[in-house]
Design an enzyme around this catalytic site. Structure first.
Site, mmCIF file in Angstrom:
data_model
loop_
_atom_site.group_PDB
_atom_site.id
_atom_site.type_symbol
_atom_site.label_atom_id
_atom_site.label_comp_id
_atom_site.label_asym_id
_atom_site.label_seq_id
_atom_site.Cartn_x
_atom_site.Cartn_y
_atom_site.Cartn_z
ATOM 1 C CB ALA A 1 -0.861 -0.129 1.242
ATOM 2 C CB ALA B 1 7.125 -0.970 0.467
ATOM 3 C CD GLN C 1 2.738 6.724 4.682
ATOM 4 O OE1 GLN C 1 3.624 6.100 5.206
ATOM 5 N NE2 GLN C 1 2.691 7.767 4.280
ATOM 6 C CB SER C 2 3.909 -0.687 2.050
ATOM 7 O OG SER C 2 4.411 -1.853 2.302
ATOM 8 C CG ASN C 3 4.588 -0.592 8.307
ATOM 9 O OD1 ASN C 3 5.337 0.676 8.398
ATOM 10 N ND2 ASN C 3 3.407 -0.868 8.750
#
Ligand SMILES: *Cc1c(COP(=O)(O)O)cnc(C)c1O
Length: 334
Positions: free
Chosen positions: A74, A80, A76-78
């Site tokens: 997403a 990623a 705000q992906s953690n």
């Protein structure tokens, strides 16, 4: 359990702490003793659960000769952020495909994880609309990079395949070792349940060490039925891969979906309360999308008397605090 057959990087120096939460226990009426497993303190820029899975996924990528990692998440992906983090550390190129699950939510100059992607040196970010076939998008990127002479390796969303989920089977083993050392009898473990690798891996690991502690997931997007089916499928695949022979029954997979609110990543009042309680009582930072909603579930279950009186409950804190800085208005509104 035997993890030696699988390529693995060593990203953890030590087990993450298990801590008693005295002030939160008190604030919730002292009926149930609350403990936390601090996976928010895992290594990797700004911490969080994906590091355990990436030990295996990046291990596999390196064993296959990859020089480039592609993953998705997403906006705000953690996951990623942590994939970018370990890629940087390993000298691998990292490319991200981000799904704009909430229309208009991607802001190129946003704070939080989005800023960290930039700082950690990702090579490219492509933003696609909600509902896109993320695997197809990653395959397309991989073909492009391969044509340019790179050796790309795709890590699925959340690193939640049987390879990544082994990281959480290893975590369950780590937890059981700590509980035995502490002589602490935990009656129930609560985990966030998102792309499912954490939940599934924990269930496999708990079966693998015969720990017999029930594990329940708190959903962050899907309904109970849909999420339980996804977790169960990954549980069986991971158990098979690891050779954990204990038959795991479908009934052992339990998810709560009443704390999701209007949808993935959308704030709820109970999430805001949970984040503020953990911060003010225990100086522990949760996040708005995963650990905040899971903690809202934990708090509600304690208040409702779901856990036996005087039992000990362990909350798996999966991290995610950088996302707080993309939600400051949500917390200042009250
Ligand atoms: C990804 C994530 C989760 C959920 O873990 P899954 O393995 O995807 O179910 C929970 N908390 C945080 C902070 C995460 O980034």
């Amino acid at each position: 359990m035997n993890f030696t057959k699988f390529p693995r990087r060593k990203y953890l120096q030590d087990p993450t702490p298990i801590e008693f939460l005295p002030a939160l226990t008190q604030a919730l009426g002292n009926e149930v003793k609350l403990y936390v497993k601090r996976d928010d303190l895992l290594p990797g820029a700004a911490g969080g659960n994906k590091t355990r899975k990436l030990e295996f996924c990046i291990g596999d990528a390196l064993a296959k000769g990859a020089d480039t990692i592609i993953t998705c998440g997403a906006v705000q992906s953690n996951h990623a952020r942590l994939t970018a983090s370990w890629s940087a550390k390993e000298g691998l190129d990292c490319h991200l495909i981000l799904e704009e699950r909430v229309k208009g939510s991607y802001k190129e100059k946003a704070s939080g994880n989005n800023f960290l992607f930039e700082l950690l040196g990702v090579k490219s970010i492509a933003v696609v609309q909600a509902g896109s076939d993320m695997m197809a998008q990653m395959n397309k990127k991989a073909d492009e990079l391969a044509a340019a002479g790179k050796k790309p390796y795709i890590i699925p969303g959340g690193a939640s395949n049987a390879i990544g989920a082994m990281g959480y089977a290893a975590c369950a083993e780590e937890i059981m070792g700590q509980l035995n050392d502490m002589h602490l009898d935990i009656g129930h473990i609560i985990v966030p349940s998102g792309s499912a690798g954490t939940h599934a891996g924990m269930v496999v690991g708990m079966a693998g060490v015969n720990g017999n502690i029930p594990i329940s997931g708190v959903n962050v997007s899907r309904t109970k039925e849909v999420q339980e089916a996804i977790v169960y499928k990954l549980t069986l695949e991971t158990a098979e891969k690891l050779g954990v022979k204990t038959g795991i029954a479908r009934e052992e997979i339990v998810c709560f979906d009443q704390y999701v609110g209007p949808g993935y990543s959308l704030p709820t009042d109970s999430m805001v309360e949970a984040v503020k309680l953990f911060a003010t009582k225990e100086a522990i930072l949760l996040d708005p999308v995963y650990s905040g909603k899971a903690a809202a579930g934990l708090i509600d279950l304690v208040r409702k008397g779901h856990f036996p009186k005087d039992s000990n409950v362990l909350f798996l804190h999966t991290g995610g605090s950088p996302a707080l800085y993309a939600y400051m208005d949500t917390f200042r509104q009250e």
